[in-house]
Design a protein around this motif. Structure first.
Motif, PDB file in Angstrom:
ATOM      1  N   TYR A 144      34.727  77.870  87.901  1.00 42.36           N
ATOM      2  CA  TYR A 144      33.793  77.097  87.077  1.00 42.36           C
ATOM      3  C   TYR A 144      33.306  75.904  87.888  1.00 42.36           C
ATOM      4  N   VAL A 145      32.195  75.327  87.436  1.00 44.29           N
ATOM      5  CA  VAL A 145      31.688  74.112  88.064  1.00 44.29           C
ATOM      6  C   VAL A 145      32.328  72.943  87.316  1.00 44.29           C
ATOM      7  N   ALA A 146      33.134  72.149  88.023  1.00 40.47           N
ATOM      8  CA  ALA A 146      33.871  71.064  87.366  1.00 40.47           C
ATOM      9  C   ALA A 146      32.907  70.142  86.626  1.00 40.47           C
ATOM     10  N   GLY A 147      33.255  69.800  85.390  1.00 37.67           N
ATOM     11  CA  GLY A 147      32.404  68.949  84.558  1.00 37.67           C
ATOM     12  C   GLY A 147      31.353  69.730  83.792  1.00 37.67           C
ATOM     13  N   HIS A 148      31.238  71.036  84.052  1.00 33.06           N
ATOM     14  CA  HIS A 148      30.184  71.832  83.416  1.00 33.06           C
ATOM     15  C   HIS A 148      30.689  73.113  82.764  1.00 33.06           C
ATOM     16  N   LYS A 149      31.958  73.110  82.344  1.00 31.87           N
ATOM     17  CA  LYS A 149      32.476  74.265  81.607  1.00 31.87           C
ATOM     18  C   LYS A 149      31.739  74.512  80.294  1.00 31.87           C
ATOM     19  N   PRO A 150      31.217  73.459  79.617  1.00 34.64           N
ATOM     20  CA  PRO A 150      30.526  73.742  78.339  1.00 34.64           C
ATOM     21  C   PRO A 150      29.129  74.340  78.514  1.00 34.64           C
ATOM     22  N   ASP A 151      28.599  74.374  79.736  1.00 35.43           N
ATOM     23  CA  ASP A 151      27.225  74.851  79.931  1.00 35.43           C
ATOM     24  C   ASP A 151      27.131  76.370  79.754  1.00 35.43           C
ATOM     25  N   ALA A 152      25.990  76.830  79.251  1.00 30.87           N
ATOM     26  CA  ALA A 152      25.753  78.272  79.128  1.00 30.87           C
ATOM     27  C   ALA A 152      25.745  78.904  80.520  1.00 30.87           C
ATOM     28  N   VAL A 153      26.223  80.136  80.608  1.00 32.33           N
ATOM     29  CA  VAL A 153      26.253  80.821  81.902  1.00 32.33           C
ATOM     30  C   VAL A 153      25.669  82.223  81.765  1.00 32.33           C
ATOM     31  N   GLU A 154      25.145  82.714  82.875  1.00 35.43           N
ATOM     32  CA  GLU A 154      24.665  84.094  82.933  1.00 35.43           C
ATOM     33  C   GLU A 154      25.564  84.884  83.866  1.00 35.43           C
ATOM     34  N   LEU A 155      25.654  86.179  83.599  1.00 38.12           N
ATOM     35  CA  LEU A 155      26.453  87.055  84.461  1.00 38.12           C
ATOM     36  C   LEU A 155      25.656  88.315  84.756  1.00 38.12           C
ATOM     37  N   HIS A 156      25.586  88.671  86.033  1.00 36.27           N
ATOM     38  CA  HIS A 156      24.989  89.947  86.433  1.00 36.27           C
ATOM     39  C   HIS A 156      26.030  90.727  87.227  1.00 36.27           C
ATOM     40  N   ILE A 157      26.275  91.963  86.827  1.00 32.57           N
ATOM     41  CA  ILE A 157      27.266  92.797  87.524  1.00 32.57           C
ATOM     42  C   ILE A 157      26.551  93.930  88.244  1.00 32.57           C
ATOM     43  N   GLU A 158      26.873  94.093  89.523  1.00 33.12           N
ATOM     44  CA  GLU A 158      26.323  95.199  90.312  1.00 33.12           C
ATOM     45  C   GLU A 158      27.434  96.197  90.592  1.00 33.12           C
ATOM     46  N   PRO A 159      27.545  97.254  89.786  1.00 32.84           N
ATOM     47  CA  PRO A 159      28.617  98.226  90.015  1.00 32.84           C
ATOM     48  C   PRO A 159      28.250  99.179  91.143  1.00 32.84           C
ATOM     49  N   PRO A 160      29.250  99.837  91.736  1.00 30.49           N
ATOM     50  CA  PRO A 160      28.946 100.897  92.700  1.00 30.49           C
ATOM     51  C   PRO A 160      28.172 102.023  91.999  1.00 30.49           C
ATOM     52  N   PRO A 161      27.496 102.887  92.756  1.00 33.18           N
ATOM     53  CA  PRO A 161      26.715 103.971  92.154  1.00 33.18           C
ATOM     54  C   PRO A 161      27.561 104.820  91.202  1.00 33.18           C
ATOM     55  N   ASN A 162      27.003 105.130  90.039  1.00 37.65           N
ATOM     56  CA  ASN A 162      27.643 105.984  89.027  1.00 37.65           C
ATOM     57  C   ASN A 162      28.835 105.345  88.311  1.00 37.65           C
ATOM     58  N   TRP A 163      29.111 104.087  88.570  1.00 40.49           N
ATOM     59  CA  TRP A 163      30.133 103.388  87.790  1.00 40.49           C
ATOM     60  C   TRP A 163      29.443 102.682  86.630  1.00 40.49           C
TER      61      TRP A 163
END
Ligand SMILES: [Zn+2]
Ligand SMILES: [Zn+2]
Length: 346
Positions: A144-163
């Motif tokens: 986490y970014v210290a002091g910014h745990k309450p901030d909204a976050v985005e997540l993008h996951i790049e799985p291996p092919p066919n996962w």
């Protein structure tokens, strides 16, 4: 200036400064795993700071424990190759204590930190990446970014092919992007990424229950019966508590077939249950149902009626709470009671 005016100005300045330091950052995580046999997850955190942000540096911190776990874990020890950059320019960074990496902003507003995390432990505490799947809870992977745990976050996951990717906040198949209200929700989502997990959906009194199963050994054709028996447990607990306050809930099961991996942990909209045996084995089958009865009970008992000391959390030291043991004892008793009410014997 009169004393009162100076006092008011000082107060206004203090208020302004504290408001300024609390301005949210844009925080976006990317998680990739291009070489599963290496057991190395690759993480990038892109931070965008407001133009008037006066701080000279950003601190990126690994937590020392997972939600629900209440014991210290040294997640920072699995971090490798931390670096930071802005555009293509490398930024100076130093590890200032055992869990914190400090990055000098050097006047930049868009800062990307990257690092790798080693994980080869299917435990619900540490992560695992191997040629069969990736499985993590969150705190062992994401800083986490210290002091910014309450901030909204985005997540993008790049799985291996066919996962394929699934967690307790998956809303559609093939979903690779999430937006979470804050860091604590981000790391409260056990996530499974792999080619061969199965999904069965149950609709019970207007709510959806996703049953995700990754069987590494023989399931003996027992999956339909298992899902049906799980439904009996869900119905018994709703019978006691009334309708839950979520729209959907995910049971994430592993039948690890390694005689070793074992865990059960409750989360806000999901539970992750890891059995060392195979679904075809009778003891494993009923053991998993009994654990499910316990963990699902927590959906009401700890995660929502939890003792106040349990959150929001300081990730630099473990939570100490007396209420927890009452909550856990209560859940232990009723988990077994619900298992029996659903029609199962010890
Ligand atoms: Zn798996
Ligand atoms: Zn428990």
């Amino acid at each position: 200036m009169g004393f009162m005016i100076r006092l008011l100005l000082a107060l206004a300045l203090t208020l302004f400064t504290s408001l300024q330091s609390q301005q949210p950052y844009g925080i976006a995580y990317r998680l990739a795993m291009p070489h599963p046999p290496s057991h190395l997850f690759e993480v990038a955190i892109e931070v965008t700071v407001p133009a008037n942000d006066a701080s000279a540096f950003l601190d990126f911190q690994m937590p020392k424990w997972q939600p629900g776990r209440y014991s210290v874990a040294d997640f920072a020890a699995n971090v490798q190759q931390f670096s930071a950059r802005s555009q293509h320019r490398t930024l100076a960074s130093t590890k200032i204590d055992e869990q914190t990496w400090r990055v000098q902003k050097q006047g930049n507003r868009n800062i990307t930190a990257t690092y790798k995390v080693f994980g080869n432990d299917l435990s619900g505490t540490y992560a695992q990446l191997d040629s069969s799947h990736a499985n993590y809870t969150g705190g062992e992977v994401f800083m986490y970014v210290a002091g910014h745990k309450p901030d909204a976050v985005e997540l993008h996951i790049e799985p291996p092919p066919n996962w394929r990717v699934v967690n307790g906040r998956t809303e559609r198949s093939d979903q690779h992007d999430w937006r979470y209200p804050n860091y604590e929700i981000l790391i409260d989502n056990p996530t499974e990424i792999g080619p061969d997990w199965t999904l069965d959906d149950l609709k019970i009194e207007g709510k959806i229950y996703h049953v995700v199963i990754h069987s590494r050994g023989d399931d003996g054709g027992r999956r339909p019966a298992f899902v049906h028996d799980l439904e009996k447990i869900v119905r018994a607990e709703i019978g006691m508590w009334g309708p839950p306050d979520f729209e959907s809930y995910t049971f994430l099961f592993h039948f690890a077939a390694d005689d070793r991996s074992s865990d059960g942990m409750e989360h806000l909209t999901s539970t992750q249950i890891i059995e060392p045996g195979i679904l075809a084995d009778r003891g494993t089958y009923y053991g998993a149902l009994s654990t499910a009865a316990h963990e699902f009970f927590h959906a009401w008992n700890v995660k929502r009626l939890r003792p106040i000391e349990l959150g929001p959390w300081d990730w630099t030291k473990p939570a100490a709470t007396r209420g927890l043991w009452i909550a856990e004892g209560f859940t232990q008793y009723y988990g077994i009671e619900m298992y029996h009410r659903a029609g199962f014997e010890d």
